[in-house]
Each structure stands twice: as structure tokens, then as C-alpha cells.
Design an enzyme around this catalytic site. Structure first.
Site, PDB file in Angstrom:
ATOM      1  N   HIS A  98       0.837  -1.200   0.000  1.00 36.53           N
ATOM      2  CA  HIS A  98       0.000   0.000   0.000  1.00 36.53           C
ATOM      3  C   HIS A  98       0.867   1.243   0.000  1.00 36.53           C
ATOM      4  CE1 HIS A  98       0.604  -1.465   4.109  1.00 36.53           C
ATOM      5  NE2 HIS A  98       0.619  -0.198   4.494  1.00 36.53           N
ATOM      6  N   HIS A 100       1.134   5.157   0.872  1.00 36.55           N
ATOM      7  CA  HIS A 100       0.529   6.227   1.674  1.00 36.55           C
ATOM      8  C   HIS A 100       0.667   7.544   0.910  1.00 36.55           C
ATOM      9  CE1 HIS A 100       0.373   4.143   5.705  1.00 36.55           C
ATOM     10  NE2 HIS A 100       1.331   3.408   5.162  1.00 36.55           N
TER      11      HIS A 100
HETATM   12  P1  AMP Z   1       1.551   0.328   7.357  1.00 33.26           P
HETATM   13  O1  AMP Z   1       2.103   0.604   8.712  1.00 33.26           O
HETATM   14  O2  AMP Z   1       2.341   0.983   6.252  1.00 33.26           O
HETATM   15  O3  AMP Z   1       1.319  -1.138   7.111  1.00 33.26           O
HETATM   16  O4  AMP Z   1       0.160   1.073   7.307  1.00 33.26           O
HETATM   17  C1  AMP Z   1      -1.065   0.439   7.483  1.00 33.26           C
HETATM   18  C2  AMP Z   1      -2.112   1.537   7.452  1.00 33.26           C
HETATM   19  O5  AMP Z   1      -3.380   0.936   7.277  1.00 33.26           O
HETATM   20  C3  AMP Z   1      -2.170   2.370   8.726  1.00 33.26           C
HETATM   21  O6  AMP Z   1      -1.965   3.742   8.414  1.00 33.26           O
HETATM   22  C4  AMP Z   1      -3.577   2.118   9.235  1.00 33.26           C
HETATM   23  O7  AMP Z   1      -4.164   3.260   9.807  1.00 33.26           O
HETATM   24  C5  AMP Z   1      -4.311   1.693   7.982  1.00 33.26           C
HETATM   25  N1  AMP Z   1      -5.464   0.841   8.200  1.00 33.26           N
HETATM   26  C6  AMP Z   1      -5.497  -0.314   8.914  1.00 33.26           C
HETATM   27  N2  AMP Z   1      -6.743  -0.840   8.871  1.00 33.26           N
HETATM   28  C7  AMP Z   1      -7.484  -0.014   8.096  1.00 33.26           C
HETATM   29  C8  AMP Z   1      -8.846  -0.026   7.662  1.00 33.26           C
HETATM   30  N3  AMP Z   1      -9.692  -0.984   8.027  1.00 33.26           N
HETATM   31  N4  AMP Z   1      -9.272   0.991   6.877  1.00 33.26           N
HETATM   32  C9  AMP Z   1      -8.421   1.962   6.499  1.00 33.26           C
HETATM   33  N5  AMP Z   1      -7.125   2.022   6.868  1.00 33.26           N
HETATM   34  C10 AMP Z   1      -6.667   1.049   7.659  1.00 33.26           C
END
Ligand code: AMP
Length: 139
Positions: A98, A100
Site C-alpha cells: 500500500h 501512503h
Molecule cells: P503500514 O504501517 O504501512 O502497514 O500502514 C497500514 C495503514 O493501514 C495504517 O496507516 C492504518 O491506519 C491503515 N489501516 C489499517 N486498517 C485499516 C482499515 N480498516 N481501513 C483503512 N485504513 C486502515
């Protein structure tokens, strides 16, 4: 077990979707670092950037390319930090690639991408030469 992001793509978990096409999907981060914090994913599950096939990587970048100005306009941002946490060591928590897109504002108190570094290494010229040569030979 599908990742939480696959469950969002499949409509099993609600999300604020902002874009969808055949291979990519984007939605607002549930814990935003700034208004408009958006995640862009390939619909298929790949744990790391390293695992993404060329055609999907091109689609993913095209979506990021379209969304960056859209996100900036939507929240009247002065810029964006656009980044992947690639692998657990880099802070990746969800094992589904993903990107950001984090809107940035003058004086928002955040740092540049350089702020991710812990202790920075002091590398000699020959070490830098070796590293560059190794990367060039592998890519
Ligand atoms: P990472 O640390 O790069 O894996 O980021 C994961 C991101 O996913 C974090 O910023 C979380 O806030 C986001 N996240 C986790 N669960 C959800 C969800 N159900 N809907 C939207 N964002 C999410």
C-alpha cells in the site's frame, strides 16, 4: 486468510473508497496522519513491492500519479509525502502493498522523508562505489 485490505476491496469491511479500477483501489486511511491521508493498493495481494508484477506496478503508479493531485486539491494541501513501508523492518504492518499519500501543509510540524532514519551511516567513498556497483549489477 485474506488481508484486511482484500476484505475492503471485497466490500466485507467498510472503507471510504476514493478510486477503483480493474487492478487498483484507493481509500482513506482509518487513522489519518493528516486530512486526506489515502492508501493506494493493488487489488490482488502482494506482500511487498518486490512481489508486484511489472504490469500491476505500472497500474499502481498510474493510480498514484492521478490521485496525488486529486488528494492535494481536495484538502488544499501544500504538498504530499508519498511513501511505502516496504517490509516489517520498515514499519509495514499490513502485509498487502500500500502506498501512503499523506497531505502536507506549511508548518504542519512533520518532517521530511529523511526523518525515518535512525542512526545514519558514515560510508567511505569506496563503500559507496561498491554499493552502487552491486545495485547496478542486480537490477
Ligand atoms: P503500514 O504501517 O504501512 O502497514 O500502514 C497500514 C495503514 O493501514 C495504517 O496507516 C492504518 O491506519 C491503515 N489501516 C489499517 N486498517 C485499516 C482499515 N480498516 N481501513 C483503512 N485504513 C486502515
Amino acid at each position: 486468510m485474506p488481508t484486511i485490505f482484500s476484505q475492503i476491496v471485497d466490500g466485507e469491511i467498510p472503507a471510504r473508497t476514493v478510486y477503483e479500477d480493474e487492478t487498483t483501489f484507493a481509500f482513506l486511511d482509518a487513522n489519518p496522519l493528516a486530512p486526506g491521508h489515502t492508501l493506494v493498493i493493488p487489488k490482488d495481494e502482494y506482500e511487498r513491492l518486490n512481489d508486484v508484477p511489472d504490469d500491476v506496478a505500472a497500474d499502481l503508479y498510474a493510480t498514484i500519479h492521478d490521485l496525488v493531485p486529486a488528494v492535494e486539491d481536495a484538502v488544499d494541501a501544500d504538498g504530499t509525502t508519498v511513501a511505502f513501508n516496504n517490509g516489517e523492518a520498515a514499519g509495514q504492518e499490513v502485509p498487502h502493498v500500500h502506498c501512503h499519500i499523506v497531505p502536507r501543509f506549511e508548518g504542519d510540524g512533520g518532517g521530511p522523508i529523511h526523518a525515518i532514519a535512525g542512526e545514519t551511516p558514515d560510508l567511505a567513498d569506496d563503500e559507496l562505489d561498491d554499493i552502487a556497483a552491486d545495485i547496478e549489477s542486480i537490477v
